[in-house]
Motif scaffolding. Structure first.
Motif, PDB file in Angstrom:
ATOM      1  N   PHE A  47       0.818  -1.215   0.000  1.00 51.04           N
ATOM      2  CA  PHE A  47       0.000   0.000   0.000  1.00 51.04           C
ATOM      3  C   PHE A  47       0.852   1.266   0.000  1.00 51.04           C
ATOM      4  CE2 PHE A  47      -2.844   3.199   1.845  1.00 51.04           C
ATOM      5  CZ  PHE A  47      -3.855   3.137   0.899  1.00 51.04           C
ATOM      6  N   GLU A  48       2.045   1.203   0.588  1.00 49.40           N
ATOM      7  CA  GLU A  48       2.934   2.354   0.625  1.00 49.40           C
ATOM      8  C   GLU A  48       3.368   2.781  -0.779  1.00 49.40           C
ATOM      9  OE1 GLU A  48       3.237  -0.522   2.237  1.00 49.40           O
ATOM     10  OE2 GLU A  48       4.132  -0.277   4.214  1.00 49.40           O
ATOM     11  N   HIS A  49       3.103   1.946  -1.776  1.00 51.00           N
ATOM     12  CA  HIS A  49       3.519   2.229  -3.145  1.00 51.00           C
ATOM     13  C   HIS A  49       2.340   2.509  -4.077  1.00 51.00           C
ATOM     14  CE1 HIS A  49       7.498   1.035  -1.869  1.00 51.00           C
ATOM     15  NE2 HIS A  49       6.904   0.034  -1.250  1.00 51.00           N
ATOM     16  N   VAL A  50       1.139   2.589  -3.513  1.00 50.38           N
ATOM     17  CA  VAL A  50      -0.054   2.841  -4.319  1.00 50.38           C
ATOM     18  C   VAL A  50      -0.120   4.315  -4.744  1.00 50.38           C
ATOM     19  CG1 VAL A  50      -2.596   2.947  -4.219  1.00 50.38           C
ATOM     20  CG2 VAL A  50      -1.378   0.926  -3.389  1.00 50.38           C
ATOM     21  N   GLY A  51       0.183   5.225  -3.837  1.00 52.39           N
ATOM     22  CA  GLY A  51       0.121   6.656  -4.131  1.00 52.39           C
ATOM     23  C   GLY A  51      -1.236   7.240  -3.809  1.00 52.39           C
ATOM     24  N   VAL A  71     -13.380 -10.899   3.337  1.00 52.37           N
ATOM     25  CA  VAL A  71     -12.673 -10.022   4.274  1.00 52.37           C
ATOM     26  C   VAL A  71     -11.309  -9.687   3.678  1.00 52.37           C
ATOM     27  CG1 VAL A  71     -11.737  -9.806   6.618  1.00 52.37           C
ATOM     28  CG2 VAL A  71     -13.802 -11.164   6.228  1.00 52.37           C
ATOM     29  N   ALA A  72     -10.920  -8.435   3.812  1.00 53.34           N
ATOM     30  CA  ALA A  72      -9.603  -7.995   3.348  1.00 53.34           C
ATOM     31  C   ALA A  72      -8.803  -7.472   4.537  1.00 53.34           C
ATOM     32  CB  ALA A  72      -9.738  -6.901   2.294  1.00 53.34           C
ATOM     33  N   LEU A  73      -7.502  -7.689   4.488  1.00 53.25           N
ATOM     34  CA  LEU A  73      -6.584  -7.145   5.486  1.00 53.25           C
ATOM     35  C   LEU A  73      -5.527  -6.333   4.736  1.00 53.25           C
ATOM     36  CD1 LEU A  73      -5.567  -7.075   8.477  1.00 53.25           C
ATOM     37  CD2 LEU A  73      -3.959  -8.844   7.760  1.00 53.25           C
ATOM     38  N   ILE A  74      -5.454  -5.053   5.062  1.00 48.26           N
ATOM     39  CA  ILE A  74      -4.477  -4.158   4.454  1.00 48.26           C
ATOM     40  C   ILE A  74      -3.475  -3.779   5.536  1.00 48.26           C
ATOM     41  CG2 ILE A  74      -4.105  -2.027   3.142  1.00 48.26           C
ATOM     42  CD1 ILE A  74      -6.115  -4.151   1.874  1.00 48.26           C
ATOM     43  N   HIS A  75      -2.225  -4.110   5.316  1.00 45.76           N
ATOM     44  CA  HIS A  75      -1.137  -3.892   6.278  1.00 45.76           C
ATOM     45  C   HIS A  75      -0.194  -2.859   5.663  1.00 45.76           C
ATOM     46  CE1 HIS A  75       2.006  -5.457   9.156  1.00 45.76           C
ATOM     47  NE2 HIS A  75       2.793  -4.952   8.221  1.00 45.76           N
ATOM     48  N   SER A  76       0.058  -1.760   6.384  1.00 49.85           N
ATOM     49  CA  SER A  76       0.878  -0.699   5.811  1.00 49.85           C
ATOM     50  C   SER A  76       1.632   0.055   6.900  1.00 49.85           C
ATOM     51  CB  SER A  76      -0.014   0.300   5.064  1.00 49.85           C
ATOM     52  OG  SER A  76       0.730   1.378   4.543  1.00 49.85           O
ATOM     53  N   ILE A  77       2.788   0.556   6.534  1.00 49.23           N
ATOM     54  CA  ILE A  77       3.440   1.551   7.378  1.00 49.23           C
ATOM     55  C   ILE A  77       2.595   2.813   7.284  1.00 49.23           C
ATOM     56  CG2 ILE A  77       5.487   3.015   7.607  1.00 49.23           C
ATOM     57  CD1 ILE A  77       7.120   0.655   6.497  1.00 49.23           C
ATOM     58  N   GLY A  78       2.489   3.526   8.393  1.00 47.72           N
ATOM     59  CA  GLY A  78       1.702   4.759   8.402  1.00 47.72           C
ATOM     60  C   GLY A  78       2.341   5.804   9.281  1.00 47.72           C
ATOM     61  N   ARG A  79       1.714   6.969   9.289  1.00 45.94           N
ATOM     62  CA  ARG A  79       2.184   8.071  10.141  1.00 45.94           C
ATOM     63  C   ARG A  79       1.017   8.568  10.982  1.00 45.94           C
ATOM     64  NH1 ARG A  79       5.249  11.494   7.109  1.00 45.94           N
ATOM     65  NH2 ARG A  79       5.201  10.303   5.199  1.00 45.94           N
ATOM     66  N   PRO A  96      11.904   4.773  -4.150  1.00 44.40           N
ATOM     67  CA  PRO A  96      11.439   5.767  -5.133  1.00 44.40           C
ATOM     68  C   PRO A  96       9.942   5.592  -5.376  1.00 44.40           C
ATOM     69  CG  PRO A  96      13.429   4.656  -5.897  1.00 44.40           C
ATOM     70  CD  PRO A  96      12.964   3.912  -4.675  1.00 44.40           C
ATOM     71  N   GLY A  97       9.216   6.671  -5.276  1.00 39.90           N
ATOM     72  CA  GLY A  97       7.771   6.605  -5.479  1.00 39.90           C
ATOM     73  C   GLY A  97       6.992   6.156  -4.262  1.00 39.90           C
ATOM     74  N   GLY A  98       7.676   5.799  -3.169  1.00 41.85           N
ATOM     75  CA  GLY A  98       6.978   5.361  -1.965  1.00 41.85           C
ATOM     76  C   GLY A  98       6.431   6.538  -1.182  1.00 41.85           C
ATOM     77  N   TYR A  99       5.419   6.267  -0.381  1.00 41.47           N
ATOM     78  CA  TYR A  99       4.798   7.309   0.442  1.00 41.47           C
ATOM     79  C   TYR A  99       4.179   6.654   1.666  1.00 41.47           C
ATOM     80  CZ  TYR A  99       1.623  10.952   2.019  1.00 41.47           C
ATOM     81  OH  TYR A  99       0.963  11.876   2.792  1.00 41.47           O
ATOM     82  N   ILE A 100       4.427   7.223   2.831  1.00 42.85           N
ATOM     83  CA  ILE A 100       3.868   6.713   4.083  1.00 42.85           C
ATOM     84  C   ILE A 100       2.552   7.445   4.348  1.00 42.85           C
ATOM     85  CG2 ILE A 100       4.245   6.382   6.553  1.00 42.85           C
ATOM     86  CD1 ILE A 100       6.192   4.831   4.718  1.00 42.85           C
ATOM     87  N   PRO A 101       1.426   6.733   4.290  1.00 40.80           N
ATOM     88  CA  PRO A 101       0.124   7.400   4.425  1.00 40.80           C
ATOM     89  C   PRO A 101      -0.278   7.653   5.871  1.00 40.80           C
ATOM     90  CG  PRO A 101      -0.201   5.072   4.040  1.00 40.80           C
ATOM     91  CD  PRO A 101       1.293   5.308   3.966  1.00 40.80           C
ATOM     92  N   ALA A 102      -1.093   8.673   6.030  1.00 39.95           N
ATOM     93  CA  ALA A 102      -1.797   8.908   7.292  1.00 39.95           C
ATOM     94  C   ALA A 102      -3.185   8.296   7.148  1.00 39.95           C
ATOM     95  CB  ALA A 102      -1.902  10.402   7.565  1.00 39.95           C
TER      96      ALA A 102
END
Length: 197
Positions: A47-51, A71-79, A96-102
């Motif tokens: 998910f950190e690479h979805v944008g 059921v879906a499980l979405i695991h991501s680094i976040g802020r 490159p192109g990665g983003y840490i979502p809130a």
């Protein structure tokens, strides 16, 4: 699903080596191009690479691909501090192109997709401890890595692991897990079922 031919090849090799090729399938395909339906969807480290501009398409696709009782499980680094930007050094050298979502950026897209957010779990220091362990293991075999790659890579990787650990310990990074479903009764009401008997 993966877009990495190397990851696809390795996953198939490992499944075959463990006698699981008939039960585990891997596709070299964009998730948005799928026409299948699934009872479970798990996304880890992607998910950190979805944008941010693609969040709506991502969750709309999850909703389209899930069975009605899926059921879906979405695991991501976040802020924790709200929307920001990717640290320039990390963007240039590591992701490159990665983003840490809130979560404040993610939740509106989930709401618009029609999915139920059935659970949220925030792992605060878990990944800091993981990064510390990775760094310790890397340092224990640093000479092997330098021989395989070079000294520049070793300095870069050591700095990445140490700075990322600090981001989780002091600068509001965390890991979040979102459990999503089409129906509010697709999963039990409490978390007891997660632990088993």
């Amino acid at each position: 699903m993966t877009l990495s031919s190397e990851q696809h090849r390795l996953a198939n090799q490992r499944a075959a080596a463990r006698g699981l090729a008939d039960r585990a399938g891997f596709r070299l395909q964009d998730y948005r191009d799928l026409d299948d339906r699934f009872d479970r969807i798990v996304s880890v480290g992607m998910f950190e690479h979805v944008g941010v501009p693609n969040y709506q398409a991502y969750f709309d696709t999850v909703a389209r691909l899930l069975e009605d009782d899926g059921v879906a499980l979405i695991h991501s680094i976040g802020r924790k501090d709200g929307p920001s930007r990717t640290q320039p050094w990390i963007r240039k050298h590591i992701f490159p192109g990665g983003y840490i979502p809130a979560l404040s950026e993610v939740l509106p897209a989930i709401e618009r997709s029609g999915l139920w957010l059935t659970d949220v779990e925030i792992w605060r220091l878990h990944y800091a401890d993981t990064l510390k362990a990775w760094r310790e293991r890397f340092l224990a075999r640093r000479a092997e890595a330098a021989a395989l790659y070079d000294e520049r890579f070793c300095r870069l990787w050591e700095f990445y692991l140490a700075s990322s650990e600090v981001a989780f310990r002091r600068f509001g990074h965390m890991v979040f897990q979102l459990q999503l479903a089409k129906r509010q009764d697709a999963v039990p009401l409490g978390r007891d079922y997660l632990c088993g008997d």
